[in-house]
Write a protein that holds these residues in place. Structure first.
Motif, short mmCIF file in Angstrom:
data_model
loop_
_atom_site.label_atom_id
_atom_site.label_comp_id
_atom_site.label_asym_id
_atom_site.label_seq_id
_atom_site.Cartn_x
_atom_site.Cartn_y
_atom_site.Cartn_z
N UNK A 1 0.84 -1.20 0.00
CA UNK A 1 0.00 0.00 0.00
C UNK A 1 0.88 1.25 0.00
N UNK A 2 1.94 1.23 0.82
CA UNK A 2 2.86 2.38 0.87
C UNK A 2 3.49 2.66 -0.48
N UNK A 3 3.79 1.60 -1.22
CA UNK A 3 4.41 1.77 -2.54
C UNK A 3 3.39 2.25 -3.56
N UNK A 4 2.18 1.72 -3.51
CA UNK A 4 1.13 2.14 -4.46
C UNK A 4 0.80 3.62 -4.28
N UNK A 5 0.73 4.08 -3.03
CA UNK A 5 0.41 5.47 -2.74
C UNK A 5 1.64 6.39 -2.84
N UNK A 6 2.78 5.77 -3.11
CA UNK A 6 4.06 6.46 -3.20
C UNK A 6 4.41 7.20 -1.90
N UNK A 7 4.04 6.59 -0.77
CA UNK A 7 4.55 7.08 0.50
C UNK A 7 6.04 6.74 0.60
N UNK A 8 6.41 5.63 -0.02
CA UNK A 8 7.81 5.25 -0.20
C UNK A 8 8.03 4.97 -1.69
N UNK A 9 9.23 5.26 -2.19
CA UNK A 9 9.57 4.94 -3.58
C UNK A 9 10.27 3.59 -3.63
N UNK A 10 10.05 2.87 -4.73
CA UNK A 10 10.69 1.56 -4.90
C UNK A 10 12.20 1.75 -5.01
N UNK A 11 12.95 0.74 -4.56
CA UNK A 11 14.41 0.78 -4.71
C UNK A 11 14.79 0.55 -6.17
N UNK A 12 14.07 -0.36 -6.82
CA UNK A 12 14.24 -0.58 -8.25
C UNK A 12 12.96 -1.20 -8.79
N UNK A 13 12.85 -1.25 -10.12
CA UNK A 13 11.60 -1.69 -10.72
C UNK A 13 10.67 -0.51 -10.94
N UNK A 14 9.43 -0.79 -11.27
CA UNK A 14 8.49 0.31 -11.53
C UNK A 14 7.07 -0.12 -11.24
#
Length: 587
Positions: free
Chosen positions: A392-405
């Motif tokens: 959920x944090x990644x989908x909402x961009x509360x955190x950015x992925x380390x790699x990938x998209x």
């Protein structure tokens, strides 16, 4: 030695930053300096007038009353104008100080709004609050004292020397000869106070953090009989605060008596040399009186400045902590050509080779891949710590992925504005959040222009309308921060109402009905089912009964999807999902 240089450099850097905030208020600073100069000049002119008056009193029956009366009138005017000049100077100083403090607090709060969640998660709330409130207050006190007393103090010293030179050069030389001793004493002590005041400020922040945590979770503390342990923690921090505060206050408090001793030496020297000079007939009694008065006024600012220096040490230490917050790296800025897709989302979501961890040494999500079609209901299940909420944090961009998209409708979420991304999602979490204000204001947070009919319709859909109408003022009932006396279930219903009102194209439900009774939950599940029609939805649930109708169930473990499919398919596979399900429902 290196540490000492670092401390001095840190102080200088902090002082330069303070000057940056002072720059917009140069007008007030200039006005303050002008009236400080006027105040000092008039104050120093009074002893000169007093000396002349004394010289007109030759002896018994030999007093020039008209001349004395004329001088007394001049003294009265000087005192009145001195008071007026000091009043205007204080107004300017107050305006400067509190404008600067306002600007610093505004910038600190703006920075908190754009700080990455990583910073907020890694720092206690109480410690951040302590910086913005307590440290800025301490800084304001030191700054105000600096403006008020430092200007006049320095001008008084310079002005006194000039007046004394005009009266008698030899006695002035005695004063100047002893003066460096006072500077040496003040500087020696000041160097040792900065570090102690900074430690005091940091420990105070730690104490504020603990108090905030204990008060905010008082029910849990009492329920688990944690009071004694909390008291031990508080006592330990309090003891450290006592020790560092005692050291800071001790060093700061010896500044004044030390400089007073030097100042008394100066006064004694002027009195002794002046008396011998007067006996020799080289100066009048009035001039001697004038010089003694100047010697007293000359030494007085050193006492004030030594106190100011101590306060400035404290102020700079506190300012350093708030500047540390202001200069924290903000969240990754949006691209210049970031697109706004808030009203154009179809709901197609793809995660490709996503890697993410909160700490480099602790791996969490590795090579995660997922394709979600528009309108699909995706349930995410798995044991605690498997990465469900992280998704959920990644989908909402509360955190950015380390790699990938992560792509939505073919667009990388890093190429769209955060506002449009988050507007596209409606999110209800297990942890509720309500702000102080009316029920209505809490509901319309995501749609401020909603009509009364829309608000009531959303409340009815979430089954919150009935309990809201029973409140004292209905939708206008004022609640305190985090819901006040409302039950956890009622607070969750209000959070669900927010989403019902906004009707976003995508939904995230993270244990959205965890605090609601079974009967109301069944009704809300029906409302959610209607809401999710045609909307891409992510459902995080521990109670597997709530996700049977999901189009796809993702079974996560150790940051990876180990199974996926519909409910019946996963049960037939007799894998990890079947074990989880049977552990809840097997008799």
């Amino acid at each position: 030695m290196a540490k000492g240089k670092q401390k001095i450099t840190a102080q200088k850097d902090t002082f330069v930053k303070v000057l940056r905030y002072l720059k917009p208020y140069w007008f007030y600073l200039g006005l303050s300096l002008v009236f400080a100069a006027v105040s000092v000049a008039l104050t120093l002119y009074v002893p000169k007038l007093t000396g002349r008056a004394i010289d007109h009193i030759i002896g018994a029956g030999k007093v020039d009353f008209p001349a004395v009366l004329a001088i007394l009138k001049q003294i009265a005017f000087a005192i009145v104008f001195t008071g007026l000049a000091q009043w205007i100077m204080n107004i300017c100083n107050n305006k400067m100080t509190y404008h600067i403090v306002r600007d610093i607090r505004n910038e600190a709060f703006r920075k908190i709004e754009i700080l990455p969640l990583k910073y907020i998660d890694s720092h206690s709330y109480g410690e951040i609050v302590s910086r913005v409130i307590a440290d800025v207050d301490q800084f304001a006190d030191g700054l105000l004292m600096g403006f008020t007393q430092l200007f006049t103090g320095v001008m008084t010293i310079v002005g006194t020397i000039l007046f004394m030179l005009a009266t008698n050069v030899g006695i002035t030389f005695v004063v100047v000869l002893i003066t460096p001793l006072s500077f040496f004493v003040a500087a020696f002590i000041a160097k040792r106070t900065f570090t102690m005041f900074r430690l005091q400020s940091e420990t105070r922040g730690e104490q504020t953090s603990l108090i905030d945590e204990m008060i905010g979770n008082q029910r849990v503390v009492q329920a688990f009989s944690h009071e004694e342990k909390a008291m031990e923690q508080f006592d330990e921090i309090n003891d450290r605060l006592e020790k560092c505060s005692l050291k800071a206050i001790f060093y700061s408090s010896i500044t004044n008596p030390a400089t007073r001793f030097v100042n008394n030496v100066v006064y004694t020297g002027v009195g002794l040399v002046g008396a011998l000079t007067a006996v020799a007939g080289r100066i009048s009694v009035g001039d001697l009186s004038c010089l003694l008065s100047y010697a007293n006024q000359y030494t007085k600012p050193f006492n004030e400045i030594s106190g100011v220096v101590t306060e400035l040490q404290n102020a700079l230490a506190c300012a350093g902590r708030i500047f540390d917050l202001i200069e924290e790296e903000p969240q990754v800025p949006e691209k210049e050509n970031a697109v706004d897709l808030a009203n154009a989302f179809q709901g197609k979501i793809n995660l490709s080779h996503v890697y993410f961890s909160y700490a480099p040494e602790q791996r969490l999500i590795e090579d995660f891949n997922l394709a979600v079609k528009p309108g699909q209901r995706v349930a995410i299940v798995g044991p605690t710590g498997c990465g469900k909420t992280t998704m959920i944090n990644l989908l909402m961009r509360f955190y950015d992925v380390d790699s990938g998209e992560i792509r939505i409708d073919g667009t990388d979420i890093r190429d769209m504005t955060r506002k449009s991304l988050r507007t596209g999602f409606g999110m209800v979490l297990q942890d509720t959040w309500l702000k102080a204000g009316t029920i209505r204001k809490n509901i319309v947070m995501g749609k401020p222009d909603a009509t009364e009919e829309e608000i009531v319709a959303a409340a009815k859909a979430s089954h919150a309308h009935s309990f809201i109408k029973r409140l004292s003022d209905g939708y206008d009932t004022v609640i305190s921060e985090d819901g006040g006396s409302l039950s956890q279930g009622q607070k969750q219903l209000l959070c669900i109402t927010r989403v019902m009102l906004c009707l976003p194209p995508m939904l995230i439900l993270d244990e959205a009905t965890s605090s609601i009774d079974t009967r109301t939950e069944m009704k809300i599940q029906e409302a959610f089912a209607r809401l999710m029609e045609g909307r891409t939805s992510f459902i995080v649930a521990h109670r597997l009964s709530t996700i049977r109708e999901a189009d796809v169930i993702l079974v996560m473990k150790d940051g990876k999807v180990i199974e996926q499919g519909r409910h019946e398919e996963l049960l037939k596979a007799e894998g990890f999902y079947a074990q989880l399900y049977n552990s809840q429902f097997a008799v």
